[in-house]
Design a protein around this motif. Structure first.
Motif, mmCIF file in Angstrom:
data_model
loop_
_atom_site.group_PDB
_atom_site.id
_atom_site.type_symbol
_atom_site.label_atom_id
_atom_site.label_comp_id
_atom_site.label_asym_id
_atom_site.label_seq_id
_atom_site.Cartn_x
_atom_site.Cartn_y
_atom_site.Cartn_z
ATOM 1 N N VAL A 61 0.866 -1.188 0.000
ATOM 2 C CA VAL A 61 0.000 0.000 0.000
ATOM 3 C C VAL A 61 0.897 1.230 0.000
ATOM 4 C CG1 VAL A 61 -0.356 -0.173 2.522
ATOM 5 C CG2 VAL A 61 -1.873 1.236 1.143
ATOM 6 N N MET A 62 0.708 2.045 -1.045
ATOM 7 C CA MET A 62 1.585 3.211 -1.246
ATOM 8 C C MET A 62 0.804 4.499 -1.102
ATOM 9 S SD MET A 62 3.753 2.601 -4.685
ATOM 10 C CE MET A 62 5.057 1.388 -4.772
ATOM 11 N N GLY A 63 1.286 5.425 -0.292
ATOM 12 C CA GLY A 63 0.733 6.773 -0.253
ATOM 13 C C GLY A 63 1.566 7.631 -1.199
ATOM 14 N N VAL A 64 0.926 8.088 -2.281
ATOM 15 C CA VAL A 64 1.689 8.724 -3.366
ATOM 16 C C VAL A 64 1.126 10.095 -3.726
ATOM 17 C CG1 VAL A 64 2.719 8.380 -5.638
ATOM 18 C CG2 VAL A 64 1.989 6.390 -4.308
ATOM 19 N N PRO A 65 1.697 11.175 -3.199
ATOM 20 C CA PRO A 65 1.272 12.500 -3.642
ATOM 21 C C PRO A 65 1.748 12.745 -5.071
ATOM 22 C CG PRO A 65 2.780 12.649 -1.747
ATOM 23 C CD PRO A 65 2.804 11.243 -2.224
ATOM 24 N N MET A 66 1.004 13.558 -5.815
ATOM 25 C CA MET A 66 1.511 13.977 -7.127
ATOM 26 C C MET A 66 2.406 15.189 -6.928
ATOM 27 S SD MET A 66 -0.510 15.165 -10.602
ATOM 28 C CE MET A 66 -0.808 13.544 -11.268
ATOM 29 N N TYR A 67 3.666 15.064 -7.333
ATOM 30 C CA TYR A 67 4.604 16.194 -7.315
ATOM 31 C C TYR A 67 5.029 16.469 -8.758
ATOM 32 C CZ TYR A 67 5.388 15.873 -2.185
ATOM 33 O OH TYR A 67 5.255 15.867 -0.810
ATOM 34 N N ASN A 68 4.736 17.650 -9.231
ATOM 35 C CA ASN A 68 5.126 18.019 -10.599
ATOM 36 C C ASN A 68 4.729 16.939 -11.607
ATOM 37 O OD1 ASN A 68 6.184 20.505 -9.635
ATOM 38 N ND2 ASN A 68 7.898 19.335 -8.806
ATOM 39 N N TYR A 69 3.507 16.498 -11.443
ATOM 40 C CA TYR A 69 2.806 15.575 -12.342
ATOM 41 C C TYR A 69 3.302 14.134 -12.279
ATOM 42 C CZ TYR A 69 0.834 19.929 -13.551
ATOM 43 O OH TYR A 69 0.214 21.143 -13.430
ATOM 44 N N GLY A 70 4.285 13.867 -11.430
ATOM 45 C CA GLY A 70 4.774 12.499 -11.319
ATOM 46 C C GLY A 70 4.853 12.048 -9.873
ATOM 47 N N VAL A 71 5.582 10.947 -9.627
ATOM 48 C CA VAL A 71 5.744 10.470 -8.249
ATOM 49 C C VAL A 71 6.839 11.289 -7.572
ATOM 50 C CG1 VAL A 71 5.038 8.108 -8.861
ATOM 51 C CG2 VAL A 71 7.474 8.662 -8.794
ATOM 52 N N PRO A 72 6.803 11.443 -6.249
ATOM 53 C CA PRO A 72 7.885 12.139 -5.551
ATOM 54 C C PRO A 72 9.234 11.463 -5.836
ATOM 55 C CG PRO A 72 6.031 11.779 -4.071
ATOM 56 C CD PRO A 72 5.740 11.003 -5.322
ATOM 57 N N ALA A 73 10.295 12.270 -5.902
ATOM 58 C CA ALA A 73 11.632 11.730 -6.209
ATOM 59 C C ALA A 73 12.025 10.619 -5.245
ATOM 60 C CB ALA A 73 12.655 12.863 -6.164
#
Ligand code: FMN
Length: 225
Positions: free
Chosen positions: A95-107
């Motif tokens: 289970v991944m908590g994934v915010p959108m950062y600059n249209y992609g996944v966080p670095a």
């Protein structure tokens, strides 16, 4: 008798719990899962708080050297990667908590993916397979993507569908985590930056969808007839 399953919780938000939508969603997922299946194992990997560094020349040289030929420095360079791969191998549900950062996944999460995509551990490469030389080694896992974004319209047909570099990137790499595309479940909060009724509705929908998904996934696996 039900078998013990292992949930790998990955949080990628750079924000702390109280300010992060995705952290709240992963916590809700895990709380519900644990209440239904208290004997299951939980592994936590917080890449938001402890970012996984980008791979570099030394890492690539180590990863592409046969295990029996690696120097002690190479073995050391792959230590974190080995640990992250072991966590994936041990898990049944990621289970991944994934915010959108600059249209992609966080670095920090891209760093995790790069460390988990390992020749000989999570995929094999063989040119005798022709145009499809990469074959995943792991299989049978489930990926739950709990995401949040400030804007909206990133799903097919939406006004920003062409800018979505997050969901397709995770789907493209999921085979490295042993996940088939049909076993990816995604719940997304949108409109966070608008702070309007659409945002409140999106949060409320996600908060209902998470426990409903847990109830489906946590049910004991049915035997094939
Ligand atoms: C550095 C940064 C970059 C962001 N880039 C985008 C973006 O490209 N598109 C978007 O819709 N929202 C973007 N957002 C908004 C976040 O996706 C939104 O705040 C989301 O709730 C973050 O997840 P979190 O609440 O778990 O931290 C960005 C936020 C930050 C902090």
């Amino acid at each position: 008798m039900t078998t013990v399953r292992t949930v790998l919780q990955i949080d990628a938000s750079a924000q702390l719990e109280e300010r992060s939508h995705t952290r709240k969603l992963t916590q809700s997922f895990v709380d519900r899962w644990t209440s239904l299946r208290p004997r299951d194992r939980l592994i936590r990997r917080d890449v938001g708080r402890s970012p996984i560094p980008a791979i570099d020349h030394a890492w690539i040289a180590a990863a592409f050297t046969k295990p029996e030929d690696r120097t002690p420095a190479m073995i050391e360079r792959l230590r974190l990667s080995d640990q992250l791969v072991d966590e994936v191998i041990d898990s049944d549900v990621i289970v991944m908590g994934v915010p959108m950062y600059n249209y992609g996944v966080p670095a920090a999460l891209k760093g995790w993916i790069d460390h988990v995509a390992r020749i000989g551990r999570t995929f094999s490469f063989d040119l005798t397979r022709g145009d499809v030389p990469i074959e995943p080694i792991l299989s049978g896992k489930t990926l739950v993507v709990l995401s949040a974004r400030g804007e909206f319209g990133f799903t097919p047909g939406g006004i920003r569908a062409h800018m979505n570099a997050l969901d397709p990137a995770l789907a493209a790499c999921a085979h490295y985590f042993g996940v088939a595309r049909k076993d990816i479940h995604t719940i997304t909060i949108e409109y966070q930056e608008f702070k309007d009724e659409r945002y409140r509705h999106s949060v409320a929908e996600a908060e209902l969808a998470v426990p409903a998904l847990v109830d489906r996934l946590a049910a004991p696996a049915r035997r094939a007839a």
